[in-house]
Write a protein that holds these residues in place. Structure first.
Motif, PDB file in Angstrom:
ATOM      1  N   VAL A  72       0.853  -1.261   0.022  1.00 49.42           N
ATOM      2  CA  VAL A  72       0.262   0.103  -0.037  1.00 49.42           C
ATOM      3  C   VAL A  72       0.855   1.226   0.078  1.00 49.42           C
ATOM      4  CG1 VAL A  72      -1.974  -1.202   1.099  1.00 49.42           C
ATOM      5  CG2 VAL A  72      -0.306  -0.077   2.358  1.00 49.42           C
ATOM      6  N   MET A  73       2.144   1.072  -0.248  1.00 55.34           N
ATOM      7  CA  MET A  73       2.969   2.316  -0.069  1.00 55.34           C
ATOM      8  C   MET A  73       2.859   3.319  -1.256  1.00 55.34           C
ATOM      9  SD  MET A  73       4.615   1.589   2.502  1.00 55.34           S
ATOM     10  CE  MET A  73       5.534   2.977   2.491  1.00 55.34           C
ATOM     11  N   PRO A  74       2.276   3.035  -2.500  1.00 54.68           N
ATOM     12  CA  PRO A  74       1.981   4.208  -3.402  1.00 54.68           C
ATOM     13  C   PRO A  74       0.930   4.977  -2.961  1.00 54.68           C
ATOM     14  CG  PRO A  74       2.301   2.121  -4.577  1.00 54.68           C
ATOM     15  CD  PRO A  74       2.494   1.585  -3.049  1.00 54.68           C
ATOM     16  N   TYR A  75      -0.147   4.217  -2.125  1.00 53.42           N
ATOM     17  CA  TYR A  75      -1.165   5.167  -1.392  1.00 53.42           C
ATOM     18  C   TYR A  75      -0.698   6.128  -0.627  1.00 53.42           C
ATOM     19  CZ  TYR A  75      -5.102   6.181   1.408  1.00 53.42           C
ATOM     20  OH  TYR A  75      -6.209   6.831   2.453  1.00 53.42           O
ATOM     21  N   ILE A  76       0.290   5.513   0.486  1.00 54.26           N
ATOM     22  CA  ILE A  76       0.825   6.213   1.609  1.00 54.26           C
ATOM     23  C   ILE A  76       1.775   7.362   0.823  1.00 54.26           C
ATOM     24  CG2 ILE A  76       2.680   6.233   3.542  1.00 54.26           C
ATOM     25  CD1 ILE A  76      -0.035   4.622   3.829  1.00 54.26           C
ATOM     26  N   SER A  77       2.355   7.109  -0.373  1.00 58.46           N
ATOM     27  CA  SER A  77       3.312   8.146  -1.075  1.00 58.46           C
ATOM     28  C   SER A  77       2.312   9.326  -1.430  1.00 58.46           C
ATOM     29  CB  SER A  77       3.845   7.609  -2.167  1.00 58.46           C
ATOM     30  OG  SER A  77       4.902   6.846  -1.643  1.00 58.46           O
ATOM     31  N   ALA A  78       0.934   8.915  -2.172  1.00 60.42           N
ATOM     32  CA  ALA A  78      -0.072   9.768  -2.586  1.00 60.42           C
ATOM     33  C   ALA A  78      -0.579  10.679  -1.428  1.00 60.42           C
ATOM     34  CB  ALA A  78      -0.922   8.876  -3.217  1.00 60.42           C
ATOM     35  N   SER A  79      -0.769   9.969  -0.147  1.00 62.48           N
ATOM     36  CA  SER A  79      -1.363  10.733   1.152  1.00 62.48           C
ATOM     37  C   SER A  79      -0.315  11.788   1.258  1.00 62.48           C
ATOM     38  CB  SER A  79      -1.466   9.733   2.226  1.00 62.48           C
ATOM     39  OG  SER A  79      -2.266   8.866   1.799  1.00 62.48           O
ATOM     40  N   THR A  82      -0.480  14.933  -1.322  1.00 58.60           N
ATOM     41  CA  THR A  82      -1.722  15.698  -1.198  1.00 58.60           C
ATOM     42  C   THR A  82      -1.407  16.276   0.464  1.00 58.60           C
ATOM     43  OG1 THR A  82      -2.799  13.881  -0.131  1.00 58.60           O
ATOM     44  CG2 THR A  82      -3.105  14.274  -2.467  1.00 58.60           C
ATOM     45  N   GLY A  83      -0.859  15.824   1.326  1.00 60.14           N
ATOM     46  CA  GLY A  83      -0.866  16.557   2.511  1.00 60.14           C
ATOM     47  C   GLY A  83       0.069  17.789   2.461  1.00 60.14           C
ATOM     48  N   ILE A  90      -1.717  24.644  -3.228  1.00 61.77           N
ATOM     49  CA  ILE A  90      -2.528  24.555  -3.973  1.00 61.77           C
ATOM     50  C   ILE A  90      -3.883  24.940  -3.378  1.00 61.77           C
ATOM     51  CG2 ILE A  90      -3.860  23.374  -5.839  1.00 61.77           C
ATOM     52  CD1 ILE A  90      -1.499  21.692  -6.477  1.00 61.77           C
ATOM     53  N   PRO A  91      -4.504  26.022  -3.623  1.00 64.02           N
ATOM     54  CA  PRO A  91      -5.619  26.418  -2.776  1.00 64.02           C
ATOM     55  C   PRO A  91      -6.814  25.337  -2.948  1.00 64.02           C
ATOM     56  CG  PRO A  91      -4.925  28.330  -4.438  1.00 64.02           C
ATOM     57  CD  PRO A  91      -4.304  27.178  -4.481  1.00 64.02           C
ATOM     58  N   TYR A  92      -7.261  24.820  -4.134  1.00 67.98           N
ATOM     59  CA  TYR A  92      -8.134  23.702  -4.048  1.00 67.98           C
ATOM     60  C   TYR A  92      -7.812  22.838  -2.909  1.00 67.98           C
ATOM     61  CZ  TYR A  92     -10.865  19.778  -5.752  1.00 67.98           C
ATOM     62  OH  TYR A  92     -11.621  18.534  -5.823  1.00 67.98           O
ATOM     63  N   PHE A  93      -6.714  22.189  -2.773  1.00 68.89           N
ATOM     64  CA  PHE A  93      -6.549  21.279  -1.786  1.00 68.89           C
ATOM     65  C   PHE A  93      -6.699  21.865  -0.349  1.00 68.89           C
ATOM     66  CE2 PHE A  93      -4.460  19.223  -5.215  1.00 68.89           C
ATOM     67  CZ  PHE A  93      -4.788  17.630  -4.836  1.00 68.89           C
ATOM     68  N   LYS A 106     -13.043  13.601  -0.144  1.00 66.87           N
ATOM     69  CA  LYS A 106     -12.841  13.689  -1.588  1.00 66.87           C
ATOM     70  C   LYS A 106     -11.072  13.631  -1.529  1.00 66.87           C
ATOM     71  CE  LYS A 106     -13.231  15.384  -5.776  1.00 66.87           C
ATOM     72  NZ  LYS A 106     -13.968  14.629  -6.815  1.00 66.87           N
ATOM     73  N   ILE A 107     -10.346  13.943  -0.593  1.00 69.75           N
ATOM     74  CA  ILE A 107      -9.111  14.067  -0.306  1.00 69.75           C
ATOM     75  C   ILE A 107      -8.597  12.482  -0.671  1.00 69.75           C
ATOM     76  CG2 ILE A 107      -7.038  14.454   0.846  1.00 69.75           C
ATOM     77  CD1 ILE A 107      -8.178  16.946   1.778  1.00 69.75           C
ATOM     78  N   ASN A 108      -9.240  11.789   0.150  1.00 69.10           N
ATOM     79  CA  ASN A 108      -8.934  10.361   0.266  1.00 69.10           C
ATOM     80  C   ASN A 108      -9.123   9.470  -1.222  1.00 69.10           C
ATOM     81  OD1 ASN A 108      -8.343   7.804   1.632  1.00 69.10           O
ATOM     82  ND2 ASN A 108     -10.726   7.343   1.551  1.00 69.10           N
ATOM     83  N   GLN A 109     -10.139   9.997  -1.740  1.00 69.99           N
ATOM     84  CA  GLN A 109     -10.622   9.560  -3.208  1.00 69.99           C
ATOM     85  C   GLN A 109      -9.384  10.034  -4.047  1.00 69.99           C
ATOM     86  OE1 GLN A 109     -14.274  11.353  -4.949  1.00 69.99           O
ATOM     87  NE2 GLN A 109     -14.389   9.330  -6.324  1.00 69.99           N
ATOM     88  N   ILE A 110      -8.889  11.280  -4.098  1.00 62.98           N
ATOM     89  CA  ILE A 110      -7.779  11.574  -4.947  1.00 62.98           C
ATOM     90  C   ILE A 110      -6.620  10.830  -4.606  1.00 62.98           C
ATOM     91  CG2 ILE A 110      -6.268  13.802  -5.198  1.00 62.98           C
ATOM     92  CD1 ILE A 110      -8.595  15.479  -4.677  1.00 62.98           C
ATOM     93  N   ASN A 111      -6.410  10.652  -3.025  1.00 68.14           N
ATOM     94  CA  ASN A 111      -5.257   9.695  -2.856  1.00 68.14           C
ATOM     95  C   ASN A 111      -5.152   8.440  -3.631  1.00 68.14           C
ATOM     96  OD1 ASN A 111      -4.105  11.668  -1.122  1.00 68.14           O
ATOM     97  ND2 ASN A 111      -5.331  10.944   0.838  1.00 68.14           N
ATOM     98  N   ARG A 112      -6.395   7.965  -3.656  1.00 70.84           N
ATOM     99  CA  ARG A 112      -6.454   6.613  -4.470  1.00 70.84           C
ATOM    100  C   ARG A 112      -6.168   6.636  -5.830  1.00 70.84           C
ATOM    101  NH1 ARG A 112      -8.455   3.123  -0.791  1.00 70.84           N
ATOM    102  NH2 ARG A 112      -9.096   3.990   1.009  1.00 70.84           N
ATOM    103  N   TYR A 113      -6.663   7.695  -6.425  1.00 75.54           N
ATOM    104  CA  TYR A 113      -6.235   7.783  -7.801  1.00 75.54           C
ATOM    105  C   TYR A 113      -4.919   7.945  -8.195  1.00 75.54           C
ATOM    106  CZ  TYR A 113     -11.349   8.439  -8.740  1.00 75.54           C
ATOM    107  OH  TYR A 113     -12.916   8.174  -8.997  1.00 75.54           O
TER     108      TYR A 113
END
Length: 223
Positions: A72-79, A82-83, A90-93, A106-113
């Motif tokens: 699950v390390m790619p997901y951790i990297s994505a988190s 985005t963190g 980025i204002p959106y985040f 929504k952030i969690n969903q983006i993390n998965r993508y």
């Protein structure tokens, strides 16, 4: 502790037992998956070197070059990415961060993508690094299988979170670490102390330093 264990088997706690059993079943699937190699890659990895820690966190999946080699390390990297983006970069985040539960979802969903994209990139790089003399199509095939393995683990983590106990992703990471630590410590103990290549006292000191250093790295990674 024994009193709490006794309460688990109390007829009134049927739902809790189901959650515990489901969690154990999910972690068992993860452990079995770490032993299933990607087709055509048997024996691809003979030595890990600096990859040993990654292998330990993944429950030995990398050494077997299994379908769960990326974990699950790619997901951790994505988190982590985005963190960082939420820190007024980025204002959106930043807006999502301040939007409460809906924003976190929504952030969690983006993390998965992002995690899936990173999984494919890392899978291709890993295939290129460890599987020699293969074609580009074979590397893409391996990367796709590794990406599917990561996607399945994210789904499994969600199921454990919803139907089991605790955070599923964290439990999968914990299971991976626990399953490899005993063997790693035994092998290191044999190398430093039992083999007799170094003085006993020096071997004990090396082993203690290794254990403390390893635990410090694991705590840092989990944190």
């Amino acid at each position: 502790m024994f009193k709490n264990l006794k309460l688990i088997f109390n007829p009134k706690n049927k739902d809790l037992r189901k959650r515990i059993y489901f969690t154990l079943f999910g972690l068992m699937i993860f452990c079995i998956g770490t032993t299933i190699p990607v087709p055509g890659t048997q024996g691809a990895i003979s030595g890990l070197g600096l990859w040993e820690l990654y292998n330990a966190i993944g429950g030995g999946a990398l050494k077997n070059f299994s379908i769960f080699a990326l974990g699950v390390m790619p997901y951790i990297s994505a988190s982590i990415i985005t963190g960082l983006l939420q820190m007024d970069i980025i204002p959106y985040f930043t807006e999502l961060k301040e939007s409460g539960a809906a924003g976190r979802q929504k952030i969690n969903q983006i993390n998965r993508y992002i995690g899936i994209v990173l999984a494919f990139i890392q899978g291709f790089a890993m295939a290129f690094a460890f599987v020699q003399n293969s074609t580009a199509l074979q590397y893409i095939k391996i990367a796709t299988i590794l990406t599917a393995g990561t996607a399945f683990l994210l789904w499994l983590g969600d199921q454990i979170t919803q139907k089991g106990i605790g955070n599923g992703i964290s439990l999968i990471i914990m299971a991976g670490i626990i399953s490899t630590v005993p063997k790693m410590f035994i092998d290191t103990f044999s190398t430093f102390i039992l083999d007799g290549n170094t003085a006993l006292f020096l071997g004990i000191i090396k082993f203690i330093v290794f254990v403390l250093f390893y635990l410090a790295i694991v705590v840092g990674v989990v944190f």
